[in-house]
Design a protein around this motif. Structure first.
Motif: not given
Length: 427
Positions: A133-157
């Protein structure tokens, strides 16, 4: 093995004439040095800010980048051990000379890798129903945002995550992946308008160039890049060509075929399938983006965030079959790394000492510098600029001959007529 990998990571950049830096490293170090002033948007904030953070503990930008790389490796090992999440596989993965080289490199991939592991772990919890539920969306979204803030190619992930949810829409966890992918996509759009456009409104327009390379060239580079990426022992082909490259590409190709065979014969779990899906989608996107965005040819470094999940699943299958004998792959890779590092060794500490004395004698160690090049392809000349950036990171490249009249503009000739640099013949 953890201790050996750590020592080898340190030796990898010390036994190098410029401390394992590249033209892109110049930009990272300058970004970190000037932060919070934003001097370019070619790279996200994450990696330069991490380097800047360690400068507050007495490190300069260069040594701060090396601390980031070593801590990235140690975090992966500690986290996977603590969570019992592909721990043995992570040790063998990190022992591969290609990943060891990434930990020693002043490049953002080093910092990306632990966040890829966090992303994979979060996804595993969601797929197995331990995070919902909400926790899953929050942590998964947070990990994706963190990846994009390090490398633009994380857009593919981010895209692969959303696509995975759409393809497996009937699965209980599918909505979590779709929603997180959408949230990640919204962040990318906001980042573009609120950060990139604010500091450089023409960045995207100037960067997009249609038809840079023909398909015939890109397919060859894809084959070569994948064969070196998935070669467990040698990750760099001889740029001069020759028969040795047949062996390098051949080992990589055979390993790819073995990976495919094992994934077909030993059925992938849902989690393992997701890992492979993210890897393959990332590799495919990395290939097609070359048609309209200027990036380096596909190689082990660019593919590291996408190859990592496949390596983990591959090593898990090998551990099931061969148990502890799989560690031999890591040992052999380290041995090949020792041989290559010694063969191509320079002396960074000696070169740094020489360059530091030169900059101090010219009163150029604490002022903004320029380095003149006739073209970005002048790799031999730019190595001098890379070495300078490890001491005075406030350096930019210039291609204007008139700039050489200024005292603060250096050239390879100006530097090498006063000091001698210990060089190696390999990059």
């Amino acid at each position: 093995m953890v201790i050996i990998i750590t020592v080898m990571t340190i030796l990898r950049f010390l036994l190098n004439e410029k401390g394992r830096t590249s033209p892109d490293s110049i930009r990272y170090l300058r970004f970190a040095h000037n932060f919070p002033v934003i001097d370019n948007t070619t790279t996200p904030l994450g990696y330069p800010v991490a380097i800047k953070f360690f400068t507050y503990f007495g490190f300069d930008e260069f040594w701060g980048s090396k601390v980031v790389g070593i801590l990235a490796f140690l975090f992966i090992i500690f986290f996977t051990w603590k969570k019992r999440f592909f721990f043995k596989e992570s040790i063998v993965l990190s022992a591969l000379f290609s990943f060891l080289s990434i930990y020693s490199y002043t490049m953002s991939e080093a910092m990306t890798l632990p966040f890829v592991v966090l992303f994979l772990y979060t996804s595993m919890l969601i797929i197995t129903g331990k995070l919902e539920k909400g926790k899953a969306v929050f942590y998964l979204s947070l990990s994706l945002i963190a990846l994009y803030n390090i490398r633009y190619s994380s857009l593919f992930i981010i895209g692969g995550t959303g696509l995975f949810g759409l393809i497996f829409w009937k699965k209980k966890y599918s909505s979590t992946f779709v929603i997180s992918g959408i949230i990640g996509g919204i962040f990318v759009v906001l980042y573009k308008f609120l950060f990139i456009d604010y500091f450089n409104e023409n960045y995207v327009k100037d960067a997009l160039i249609i038809g840079i390379h023909p398909t015939s060239k890109l397919l060859v580079e894809l084959f070569q890049g994948l064969c070196t990426t998935f070669n467990p022992f040698i990750h760099i082909a001889n740029p001069g060509g020759g028969i040795i490259n047949y062996g390098i590409y051949g080992i990589g190709l055979l390993n790819i075929l073995l990976i495919i065979y094992l994934f077909v014969k030993y059925k992938l779990s849902e989690t393992e399938f997701f890992f492979v899906f993210i890897s393959v989608s990332g590799i495919i996107c990395s290939y097609f983006v070359q048609y309209f965005y200027p990036v380096n040819a596909i190689d082990y470094r660019l593919m590291a965030p996408f190859s990592l999940p496949i390596w983990l699943v591959y090593f898990r299958k090998l551990f099931i079959i061969f148990d502890v004998k799989v560690y031999a792959i890591g040992v052999l890779s380290i041995i090949s790394g020792i041989f290559f590092t010694w063969l191509s060794k320079g002396n960074y500490l000696e070169n740094r000492k020489e360059m530091k004395q030169f900059l101090q004698s010219e009163n150029l160690n604490k002022v903004p510098l320029q380095f003149y090049l006739e073209a970005t392809e002048d790799l031999d000349k730019i190595q001098v600029a890379e070495l300078i950036s490890t001491i005075n990171p406030d350096i930019t490249l210039t291609f204007k001959p008139q700039d050489t009249l200024q005292k603060t503009t250096l050239t390879r000739y100006k530097v090498l007529q006063k000091i001698k640099i210990d060089k190696n013949k390999y990059q």
